[in-house]
Scaffold this motif. Structure first.
Motif, PDB file in Angstrom:
ATOM      1  N   MET A   1       0.845  -1.181   0.000  1.00 44.32           N
ATOM      2  CA  MET A   1       0.000   0.000   0.000  1.00 44.32           C
ATOM      3  C   MET A   1       0.892   1.247   0.000  1.00 44.32           C
ATOM      4  O   MET A   1       1.839   1.323   0.751  1.00 44.32           O
ATOM      5  N   THR A   2       0.563   2.202  -0.867  1.00 43.81           N
ATOM      6  CA  THR A   2       1.380   3.406  -0.950  1.00 43.81           C
ATOM      7  C   THR A   2       0.715   4.540  -0.195  1.00 43.81           C
ATOM      8  O   THR A   2      -0.505   4.638  -0.140  1.00 43.81           O
ATOM      9  N   ASP A   3       1.568   5.363   0.372  1.00 42.96           N
ATOM     10  CA  ASP A   3       1.061   6.565   1.040  1.00 42.96           C
ATOM     11  C   ASP A   3       0.865   7.649  -0.004  1.00 42.96           C
ATOM     12  O   ASP A   3       1.736   7.898  -0.823  1.00 42.96           O
ATOM     13  N   GLU A   4      -0.302   8.258   0.011  1.00 45.15           N
ATOM     14  CA  GLU A   4      -0.592   9.329  -0.927  1.00 45.15           C
ATOM     15  C   GLU A   4       0.026  10.621  -0.412  1.00 45.15           C
ATOM     16  O   GLU A   4      -0.163  11.007   0.734  1.00 45.15           O
ATOM     17  N   VAL A   5       0.787  11.277  -1.277  1.00 37.91           N
ATOM     18  CA  VAL A   5       1.421  12.545  -0.922  1.00 37.91           C
ATOM     19  C   VAL A   5       0.498  13.669  -1.376  1.00 37.91           C
ATOM     20  O   VAL A   5       0.048  13.693  -2.515  1.00 37.91           O
ATOM     21  N   LYS A   6       0.209  14.569  -0.470  1.00 36.39           N
ATOM     22  CA  LYS A   6      -0.641  15.713  -0.802  1.00 36.39           C
ATOM     23  C   LYS A   6       0.211  16.967  -0.830  1.00 36.39           C
ATOM     24  O   LYS A   6       0.979  17.223   0.093  1.00 36.39           O
ATOM     25  N   TYR A   7       0.067  17.703  -1.911  1.00 36.39           N
ATOM     26  CA  TYR A   7       0.795  18.947  -2.075  1.00 36.39           C
ATOM     27  C   TYR A   7      -0.174  20.109  -1.987  1.00 36.39           C
ATOM     28  O   TYR A   7      -1.302  20.015  -2.459  1.00 36.39           O
ATOM     29  N   PRO A   8       0.274  21.221  -1.406  1.00 39.26           N
ATOM     30  CA  PRO A   8      -0.616  22.385  -1.358  1.00 39.26           C
ATOM     31  C   PRO A   8      -0.845  22.933  -2.766  1.00 39.26           C
ATOM     32  O   PRO A   8      -0.001  22.798  -3.646  1.00 39.26           O
ATOM     33  N   VAL A   9      -1.986  23.541  -2.974  1.00 40.75           N
ATOM     34  CA  VAL A   9      -2.313  24.165  -4.250  1.00 40.75           C
ATOM     35  C   VAL A   9      -1.445  25.416  -4.388  1.00 40.75           C
ATOM     36  O   VAL A   9      -1.335  26.217  -3.455  1.00 40.75           O
ATOM     37  N   PHE A  10      -0.815  25.564  -5.542  1.00 42.15           N
ATOM     38  CA  PHE A  10       0.024  26.734  -5.788  1.00 42.15           C
ATOM     39  C   PHE A  10      -0.852  27.952  -6.049  1.00 42.15           C
ATOM     40  O   PHE A  10      -1.786  27.903  -6.842  1.00 42.15           O
ATOM     41  N   ASP A  11      -0.554  29.046  -5.386  1.00 37.12           N
ATOM     42  CA  ASP A  11      -1.220  30.316  -5.640  1.00 37.12           C
ATOM     43  C   ASP A  11      -0.130  31.377  -5.717  1.00 37.12           C
ATOM     44  O   ASP A  11       0.579  31.631  -4.734  1.00 37.12           O
ATOM     45  N   ALA A  12       0.024  31.979  -6.888  1.00 34.61           N
ATOM     46  CA  ALA A  12       1.056  32.996  -7.085  1.00 34.61           C
ATOM     47  C   ALA A  12       0.908  34.147  -6.092  1.00 34.61           C
ATOM     48  O   ALA A  12       1.895  34.795  -5.740  1.00 34.61           O
ATOM     49  N   ALA A  13      -0.299  34.394  -5.619  1.00 36.00           N
ATOM     50  CA  ALA A  13      -0.533  35.480  -4.661  1.00 36.00           C
ATOM     51  C   ALA A  13       0.263  35.279  -3.372  1.00 36.00           C
ATOM     52  O   ALA A  13       0.630  36.255  -2.713  1.00 36.00           O
ATOM     53  N   ASP A  14       0.563  34.035  -3.046  1.00 36.94           N
ATOM     54  CA  ASP A  14       1.347  33.749  -1.837  1.00 36.94           C
ATOM     55  C   ASP A  14       2.806  34.176  -1.992  1.00 36.94           C
ATOM     56  O   ASP A  14       3.552  34.188  -1.016  1.00 36.94           O
ATOM     57  N   HIS A  15       3.206  34.518  -3.220  1.00 40.28           N
ATOM     58  CA  HIS A  15       4.611  34.819  -3.484  1.00 40.28           C
ATOM     59  C   HIS A  15       4.859  36.268  -3.881  1.00 40.28           C
ATOM     60  O   HIS A  15       5.984  36.627  -4.219  1.00 40.28           O
ATOM     61  N   ILE A  16       3.827  37.088  -3.854  1.00 32.69           N
ATOM     62  CA  ILE A  16       3.975  38.528  -4.101  1.00 32.69           C
ATOM     63  C   ILE A  16       4.103  39.189  -2.737  1.00 32.69           C
ATOM     64  O   ILE A  16       3.132  39.278  -1.989  1.00 32.69           O
ATOM     65  N   THR A  17       5.310  39.612  -2.410  1.00 35.37           N
ATOM     66  CA  THR A  17       5.547  40.134  -1.054  1.00 35.37           C
ATOM     67  C   THR A  17       5.908  41.610  -1.027  1.00 35.37           C
ATOM     68  O   THR A  17       6.022  42.184   0.047  1.00 35.37           O
ATOM     69  N   ASN A  18       6.108  42.219  -2.222  1.00 29.65           N
ATOM     70  CA  ASN A  18       6.450  43.637  -2.218  1.00 29.65           C
ATOM     71  C   ASN A  18       6.060  44.273  -3.554  1.00 29.65           C
ATOM     72  O   ASN A  18       5.674  43.585  -4.502  1.00 29.65           O
ATOM     73  N   THR A  19       6.166  45.573  -3.619  1.00 30.94           N
ATOM     74  CA  THR A  19       5.750  46.319  -4.798  1.00 30.94           C
ATOM     75  C   THR A  19       6.577  45.959  -6.025  1.00 30.94           C
ATOM     76  O   THR A  19       6.045  45.880  -7.131  1.00 30.94           O
ATOM     77  N   ASP A  20       7.869  45.737  -5.848  1.00 28.95           N
ATOM     78  CA  ASP A  20       8.715  45.391  -6.995  1.00 28.95           C
ATOM     79  C   ASP A  20       8.252  44.092  -7.646  1.00 28.95           C
ATOM     80  O   ASP A  20       8.237  43.974  -8.882  1.00 28.95           O
ATOM     81  N   GLU A  21       7.867  43.112  -6.851  1.00 28.33           N
ATOM     82  CA  GLU A  21       7.372  41.849  -7.397  1.00 28.33           C
ATOM     83  C   GLU A  21       6.035  42.065  -8.108  1.00 28.33           C
ATOM     84  O   GLU A  21       5.788  41.473  -9.169  1.00 28.33           O
ATOM     85  N   ALA A  22       5.191  42.913  -7.551  1.00 31.71           N
ATOM     86  CA  ALA A  22       3.907  43.221  -8.182  1.00 31.71           C
ATOM     87  C   ALA A  22       4.129  43.901  -9.530  1.00 31.71           C
ATOM     88  O   ALA A  22       3.487  43.554 -10.534  1.00 31.71           O
TER      89      ALA A  22
END
Length: 102
Positions: A1-22
């Motif tokens: 039996m294999t263990d199912e690996v769950k990955y979080p859903v990617f959301d680009a909004a989680d990676h915009i941390t400052n005005t330059d990135e925006a």
């Protein structure tokens, strides 16, 4: 039996941390806008989600849900809404001539 690996859903909004990135995201969206007119509203939606969407909706005088819809991949915001959102995000839309090589 294999263990199912769950990955979080990617959301680009989680990676915009400052005005330059925006700004970088919006510049990339504008480059894609000729092929994908929804690129700019979608990028604004990512930036909006990276912050306080409720506060942004209040500043542009829209409901939170209305703003989510307008800036979603299927949204079709007016130019006025795009300008109001950019202003509320302390950003400005500018047009500059393209550099021409001689």
């Amino acid at each position: 039996m294999t263990d199912e690996v769950k990955y979080p859903v990617f959301d680009a909004a989680d990676h915009i941390t400052n005005t330059d990135e925006a700004v970088s995201l919006l510049e990339a969206a504008l480059e894609e806008a000729a092929d994908d007119p929804g690129a700019l509203p979608a990028a604004l939606g990512i930036i909006a989600r990276s912050g306080n969407m409720s506060e942004l909706a209040r500043r542009v005088d829209m409901s939170r849900d209305g703003l989510y819809r307008a800036l979603s991949a299927d949204g079709n915001p007016t130019w006025s809404t795009i300008l109001q959102v950019t202003k509320a995000l302390n950003l400005r839309v500018e047009i500059h001539p393209e550099s021409r090589s001689a």
